[in-house]
Design a protein around this motif. Structure first.
Motif, mmCIF file in Angstrom:
data_model
loop_
_atom_site.group_PDB
_atom_site.id
_atom_site.type_symbol
_atom_site.label_atom_id
_atom_site.label_comp_id
_atom_site.label_asym_id
_atom_site.label_seq_id
_atom_site.Cartn_x
_atom_site.Cartn_y
_atom_site.Cartn_z
ATOM 1 N N LEU A 124 -17.521 -22.287 -5.557
ATOM 2 C CA LEU A 124 -16.278 -22.768 -6.502
ATOM 3 C C LEU A 124 -15.912 -24.434 -5.855
ATOM 4 O O LEU A 124 -15.109 -24.989 -6.675
ATOM 5 C CB LEU A 124 -15.206 -22.056 -6.460
ATOM 6 N N LEU A 125 -16.462 -24.359 -4.692
ATOM 7 C CA LEU A 125 -15.912 -25.621 -3.854
ATOM 8 C C LEU A 125 -14.366 -25.774 -3.860
ATOM 9 O O LEU A 125 -14.028 -26.643 -4.053
ATOM 10 C CB LEU A 125 -16.632 -26.907 -4.298
ATOM 11 N N ARG A 126 -13.906 -24.621 -3.446
ATOM 12 C CA ARG A 126 -12.332 -24.479 -3.646
ATOM 13 C C ARG A 126 -12.204 -23.399 -2.363
ATOM 14 O O ARG A 126 -12.908 -22.458 -2.170
ATOM 15 C CB ARG A 126 -11.782 -23.788 -4.673
ATOM 16 N N TYR A 127 -10.999 -23.564 -1.800
ATOM 17 C CA TYR A 127 -10.610 -22.319 -0.739
ATOM 18 C C TYR A 127 -10.429 -21.475 -1.397
ATOM 19 O O TYR A 127 -9.633 -21.171 -2.397
ATOM 20 C CB TYR A 127 -9.481 -23.101 0.212
ATOM 21 N N VAL A 128 -10.907 -20.254 -1.035
ATOM 22 C CA VAL A 128 -10.592 -18.719 -1.736
ATOM 23 C C VAL A 128 -9.976 -17.788 -0.488
ATOM 24 O O VAL A 128 -10.867 -17.858 0.630
ATOM 25 C CB VAL A 128 -11.815 -18.129 -2.213
ATOM 26 N N SER A 152 -6.157 -18.176 -3.942
ATOM 27 C CA SER A 152 -6.197 -19.206 -2.830
ATOM 28 C C SER A 152 -5.076 -19.198 -1.912
ATOM 29 O O SER A 152 -5.073 -19.645 -0.939
ATOM 30 C CB SER A 152 -6.303 -20.524 -3.575
ATOM 31 N N ARG A 178 -15.265 -21.101 -12.606
ATOM 32 C CA ARG A 178 -13.664 -20.811 -12.424
ATOM 33 C C ARG A 178 -13.289 -20.910 -13.930
ATOM 34 O O ARG A 178 -13.879 -21.952 -14.594
ATOM 35 C CB ARG A 178 -13.073 -21.809 -11.617
ATOM 36 N N ALA B 57 -12.071 -29.601 -0.582
ATOM 37 C CA ALA B 57 -11.909 -28.518 -1.428
ATOM 38 C C ALA B 57 -10.848 -27.471 -1.084
ATOM 39 O O ALA B 57 -10.421 -26.456 -1.789
ATOM 40 C CB ALA B 57 -13.308 -27.706 -0.971
ATOM 41 N N TYR B 58 -10.604 -27.518 0.204
ATOM 42 C CA TYR B 58 -9.382 -26.521 0.830
ATOM 43 C C TYR B 58 -8.086 -27.047 -0.046
ATOM 44 O O TYR B 58 -7.357 -26.214 -0.336
ATOM 45 C CB TYR B 58 -9.418 -26.896 2.337
ATOM 46 N N ARG B 60 -8.223 -28.628 -2.953
ATOM 47 C CA ARG B 60 -8.263 -28.479 -4.192
ATOM 48 C C ARG B 60 -8.284 -26.751 -4.601
ATOM 49 O O ARG B 60 -7.598 -26.378 -5.708
ATOM 50 C CB ARG B 60 -10.064 -28.690 -4.603
ATOM 51 N N GLY B 61 -8.055 -26.011 -3.606
ATOM 52 C CA GLY B 61 -8.026 -24.411 -3.773
ATOM 53 C C GLY B 61 -6.386 -24.353 -3.958
ATOM 54 O O GLY B 61 -6.274 -23.302 -4.857
#
Lengths: 434, 197
Positions: A124-128, A152, A178, B57-58, B60-61
């Protein structure tokens, strides 16, 4: 000079506006029109006789927190189950696991990891922070979809929905995508109910919101994963985890978990125009302790659901049936009942071990099942039973498959036929009418 | 493999992180070259993977993808020292921020369930909503509020072209961070007007 600059800007902005009009018109005209609900293709003449209700465990890993199973029928009639498991609910090591049932041997294969937090985050290139609640679905084009929630920040109320797809019956999976369903940092859309198909191949996904307000929603998703529409099923602060029960190509009933104060009853709303409009919500006669429910519409139109039909606790799990579109309900079969069984860890472990042997004749280490349940369900020397998060499907051959969380430690599977159900209903003709 | 919408989403966040550097103490004393170099370095650093995913990305989360309107205002903030970007648009900027604040006060509470009406649904392609929005943009253009007209036009084009993951036009028009900024700016401006009276 200044005048010329303003003129140029005037012209440029007008050009951008005209382009926006053309682009918006193109997008709107390509939006799929409303489609009918697709009725499931069930063999009404199924006469296969199974020896009663068959039960076993889907998951076998010990000493792990296991929860929220769902099922999907594969193209060859096998059943694939999904659930989440990890050191505890919401832990960073939680992963989505899966196993496949061979309906001939009636045995579940080895459980395997499908996706975890780190895979999802990279994709997703997002922190999870954590993942949970996997819900599987087969689209009209044969593709398998797995929807699950990702967080997140914060608790489960901060969830968003993520989807992965498979074109080889769940052996391999695509990168995660997403779904953007909320304007407020895209938080607080969760999934639990069984998805369904529309006649044009798009997917209907019952979802719910639980940040500040608690209400059900219905997403319509294209075959490529784009959200076509979203409609509210309820409003307020007490409706969660909608279950869509399609009774005709234009009519459906939605039942929801009740998250409010007493009287705690399953919530109902209906549509007669393919979901364009939904009736004001009402309370059914079914008790609900703020716990998930699941159900199917049988080929003869009756509604069969699995739920914890008490106002408190999750020690009871029942099958109930309605012949009048959810107005009255009758208890069809008592699946679990451990009411009042709050006990010390030693006694609890012993009973869990006995129940494990009754559940699955292949269990060779019942004491370890007891230990696993003690790990998740005992606190301050007090232990309680939990049977929760049912997920019920009917396969094309008419068989019914139910999975649910068993003491937050294992996933239990029950398999039965419409004829077995009929025999139970005949036996309980004078059963309690809700 | 990097999707187009991941690229646009991460870039929007990296632009925001760069713009945030303009708030650093002492930045006003930097020369144009020093400032540009700093912003460029921060932008690139935000996109370099650390522990599997980039710093952007952090962020963006938590932040989500930033709206096109937010990007326009951030780019103005980044370019203003170099190009004098918004000297003639201060009035239009406040009108835009007022609009955003008013819309945010309606959109977010309703989307979170304060009533049974969900305005967010309109953003998935409701014809009347989009027609009304474009009429507002046309009116803004006619009254020479170019910033407002441009933001709506660019957001609509980006939405129709699938610039971000979102299929909802609202996410291109505004985001919660822009709403907070707009509410804060307008409140501050109103307080100043009253204190000067």
């Amino acid at each position: 000079m200044i005048l010329r600059k303003v003129d140029v800007r005037h012209g440029l902005v007008l050009c951008a506006l005209l382009l926006a009009v053309v682009a918006a018109a193109f997008k709107i005209t390509n939006r799929p029109p409303l489609a009918l609900f697709q009725m499931p293709d069930i063999d009404k003449q199924s006469s296969k006789i199974l020896p009663g209700m068959q039960s076993q465990f889907v998951s076998h890993t010990q000493n792990i927190h296991t929860h929220a199973a769902s099922l999907v029928e594969l193209s060859d009639g096998r059943i694939r189950a999904f659930w989440f498991a990890g050191s505890r609910e919401g832990a960073s090591d939680v992963e989505i696991r899966s196993a496949v049932l061979d309906p001939v041997s009636n045995r579940w294969g080895a459980e395997q990891s499908i996706v975890n937090r780190v895979d999802t985050q990279r994709s997703l290139l997002r922190y999870v922070k954590k993942i949970g609640n996997p819900v599987a679905h087969r689209a009209t084009n044969g593709k398998l979809w797995l929807f699950y929630v990702t967080v997140s920040m914060g608790g489960w109320a901060g969830s968003s929905i993520t989807a992965i797809t498979s074109t080889d019956e769940g052996v391999s999976w695509s990168a995660a995508k997403r779904l953007i369903t909320s304007p407020f940092i895209n938080i607080s859309t969760l999934v639990k109910g069984t998805p369904f198909n529309y006649s044009d191949g798009s997917i209907g996904l019952p979802v719910y919101h639980e940040f500040i307000g608690k209400f059900g929603e219905l997403l319509r998703i294209s075959e490529t994963g784009a959200i076509i529409d979203k409609i509210r099923l309820s409003s307020g602060k007490y409706g969660l985890q909608p279950v869509m029960l399609i009774t005709s190509s234009q009519q459906a009933i939605v039942l929801m978990r009740h998250s409010g104060v007493s009287p705690k009853r399953v919530i109902i709303t209906t549509t007669g125009d393919v979901g364009k409009h939904w009736s004001p919500t009402a309370l059914t006669t079914l008790a609900n302790p703020d716990a998930a429910i699941s159900g199917v519409v049988l080929p003869d139109g009756r509604i069969l659901i699995a739920l914890n039909d008490t106002e408190q606790g999750r020690e009871v799990m029942s099958l109930v049936i309605s012949s009048d579109a959810g107005i009255t309900w009758k208890n069809a079969y008592q699946l679990e009942d451990q009411r009042g069984s709050l006990m010390d860890p030693a006694g609890y472990g012993k009973i869990v071990a006995e129940l494990a042997m009754v559940t699955d004749e292949r269990v060779t280490d019942p004491a370890d099942y007891g230990k696993s349940a003690r790990r998740t369900k005992c606190e301050d020397q007090k232990c309680g039973f939990e049977f929760s998060y049912p997920y019920l499907i009917q396969t094309r051959n008419g068989d019914l498959h139910l999975v649910y969380t068993w003491n937050r430690s294992f996933i239990k599977h029950l398999r039965f036929t419409p004829s077995w159900l009929k025999s139970q209903l005949e036996r309980s003709a004078d059963a309690q009418l809700y | 493999m990097l999707n187009f919408t991941d690229l646009t989403g991460l870039t929007s966040v990296a632009v925001a992180i760069s713009a945030a550097c303009l708030l650093l103490p002492g930045i006003a004393g930097f020369t144009r070259i020093q400032r540009t170099t700093l912003l460029a370095v921060v932008f690139v650093l935000a996109l370099i993977p650390l522990g599997g995913i980039p710093l952007a990305a952090y962020v963006r989360g938590v932040s989500g993808d930033l709206s096109i309107t937010m990007l326009v205002l951030l780019c103005c903030a980044l370019l203003m020292p170099s190009l004098g970007c918004n000297t003639e648009d201060i009035k239009a900027r406040y009108v835009l921020l007022t609009l955003i604040a008013l819309v945010a006060l309606m959109l977010y509470p309703l989307a979170l369930g304060f009533t049974s009406f969900d305005p967010y649904r309109l953003g998935y392609g409701d014809t009347w909503f989009i027609a009304a929005l474009l009429l507002i943009a046309l009116s803004a253009w006619a009254f020479k509020y170019y910033l407002i007209a441009s933001c709506i036009a660019m957001a609509t084009i980006a939405w129709a072209g699938g610039w971000y993951e979102s299929d909802n036009l609202w996410d291109y028009l505004l985001d919660p961070w822009l709403a907070i900024y707009a509410l804060f700016s307008i409140t501050l401006r109103v307080a100043r007007i009253f204190s000067n009276k």
